[in-house]
Design a protein around this motif. Structure first.
Motif, PDB file in Angstrom:
ATOM      1  N   THR A   1       0.884  -1.268   0.083  1.00 31.97           N
ATOM      2  CA  THR A   1       0.026   0.085  -0.033  1.00 31.97           C
ATOM      3  C   THR A   1       1.094   1.357  -0.032  1.00 31.97           C
ATOM      4  OG1 THR A   1      -0.269   0.015   2.487  1.00 31.97           O
ATOM      5  CG2 THR A   1      -1.885  -1.292   1.275  1.00 31.97           C
ATOM      6  N   SER A   2       2.053   1.097  -0.356  1.00 32.35           N
ATOM      7  CA  SER A   2       3.019   2.509  -0.491  1.00 32.35           C
ATOM      8  C   SER A   2       3.751   2.535  -1.772  1.00 32.35           C
ATOM      9  CB  SER A   2       4.130   2.189   0.578  1.00 32.35           C
ATOM     10  OG  SER A   2       4.862   3.059   0.451  1.00 32.35           O
ATOM     11  N   ARG A   3       3.904   3.864  -2.092  1.00 31.31           N
ATOM     12  CA  ARG A   3       4.482   4.086  -3.382  1.00 31.31           C
ATOM     13  C   ARG A   3       6.089   4.066  -3.313  1.00 31.31           C
ATOM     14  NH1 ARG A   3       3.964   9.089  -5.155  1.00 31.31           N
ATOM     15  NH2 ARG A   3       3.380   9.809  -3.110  1.00 31.31           N
ATOM     16  N   LEU A   4       6.619   4.066  -2.085  1.00 30.96           N
ATOM     17  CA  LEU A   4       8.052   3.824  -1.827  1.00 30.96           C
ATOM     18  C   LEU A   4       8.529   2.583  -2.252  1.00 30.96           C
ATOM     19  CD1 LEU A   4      10.435   5.520  -0.745  1.00 30.96           C
ATOM     20  CD2 LEU A   4       9.806   4.666   1.386  1.00 30.96           C
ATOM     21  N   PHE A   5       9.949   2.692  -3.180  1.00 29.36           N
ATOM     22  CA  PHE A   5      10.663   1.212  -3.385  1.00 29.36           C
ATOM     23  C   PHE A   5      11.849   1.529  -3.253  1.00 29.36           C
ATOM     24  CE2 PHE A   5      12.778  -1.417  -6.443  1.00 29.36           C
ATOM     25  CZ  PHE A   5      12.084  -2.503  -6.286  1.00 29.36           C
ATOM     26  N   ILE A   6      12.578   0.740  -2.166  1.00 32.27           N
ATOM     27  CA  ILE A   6      13.954   0.701  -2.040  1.00 32.27           C
ATOM     28  C   ILE A   6      14.442  -0.174  -2.766  1.00 32.27           C
ATOM     29  CG2 ILE A   6      15.705   0.526  -0.224  1.00 32.27           C
ATOM     30  CD1 ILE A   6      13.540   2.857   0.306  1.00 32.27           C
ATOM     31  N   ALA A   7      15.247   0.210  -3.749  1.00 26.01           N
ATOM     32  CA  ALA A   7      16.033  -0.889  -4.851  1.00 26.01           C
ATOM     33  C   ALA A   7      17.185  -1.526  -4.082  1.00 26.01           C
ATOM     34  CB  ALA A   7      16.780  -0.223  -5.963  1.00 26.01           C
ATOM     35  N   GLY A   8      17.900  -0.654  -2.844  1.00 28.18           N
ATOM     36  CA  GLY A   8      19.050  -1.226  -2.428  1.00 28.18           C
ATOM     37  C   GLY A   8      19.411  -0.650  -0.923  1.00 28.18           C
TER      38      GLY A   8
END
Length: 208
Positions: free
Chosen positions: A164-171
């Motif tokens: 439910t979040s638009r935040l994406f942590i690639a690394g």
């Protein structure tokens, strides 16, 4: 009378022989019993020593970097569950090379990113992962900000997201193996532009 004396002497000789024979047998049996006891004691001692010298195994404490990330700050809110639309391969023709992986992840899966998307992530070489996400509303495919550009040699964690979040942590990365500090390769999904934009750690890390 003479015969009687011979008879008595014979009995005495036989009795004396029997006693001597028994005296030899007795200690032998006793020695065997003692020997068995010593063997058992030695085995017990070895077992106890082994247990005493076995080093204690300590459980390693795993650090969850997701706990320090404020995904709720970019929450899209609960979405109505709908049936997944067919994948629109024409929206991203290059993704056909990974058709099997994307299809398997998307098939009957629940939304796992940004309120409307199902993501598929897989390896692309040493210290490298890549992936795509599919919009369940129309089946369109979008590239995730992964791959060589967003990989790090010393990665503490990778590909962190929220349904439910638009935040994406690639690394979550380190400069080297001994480094104590980490840095983030993070992106925010823009629903209107349909693209990922870089975001600094100060904007999403929880205050301590």
């Amino acid at each position: 009378m003479e015969n009687t004396i011979k008879y008595i002497l014979a009995i005495l000789i036989i009795t004396g022989y029997a006693c001597n024979n028994n005296s030899k047998t007795g200690p032998q049996l006793a020695d065997t019993s003692v020997s068995d006891t010593l063997i058992t004691a030695k085995i017990d001692t070895i077992f106890v020593d082994t247990v005493a010298k076995t080093p204690e195994i300590k459980e390693e404490t795993e650090i969850s970097f997701a706990d320090s990330i404020d995904f709720k700050k970019y929450e899209v809110g609960p979405q109505e569950r709908i049936e997944n639309a067919p994948i629109d391969w024409s929206s991203y023709p290059e993704a056909r090379d990974f058709r099997t992986r994307i299809t398997e992840a998307y098939k009957d899966s629940d939304v796992n990113f940004g309120g409307h998307y199902v993501i598929s992530i897989f390896g692309c070489g040493a210290s490298c992962i890549m992936g795509f996400m599919v919009d369940v509303r129309d089946g369109k495919i979008y590239d995730l900000p992964l791959g060589e550009e967003n990989s790090c040699l010393f990665a503490e964690d990778r590909a962190l997201g929220n349904a439910t979040s638009r935040l994406f942590i690639a690394g979550v990365c380190k400069e080297n193996l001994e480094a104590k500090q980490v840095y983030y390769k993070a992106y925010l999904w823009d629903e209107d532009k349909k693209e990922f934009e870089k975001i600094e750690a100060a904007a999403f890390l929880k205050k301590t």
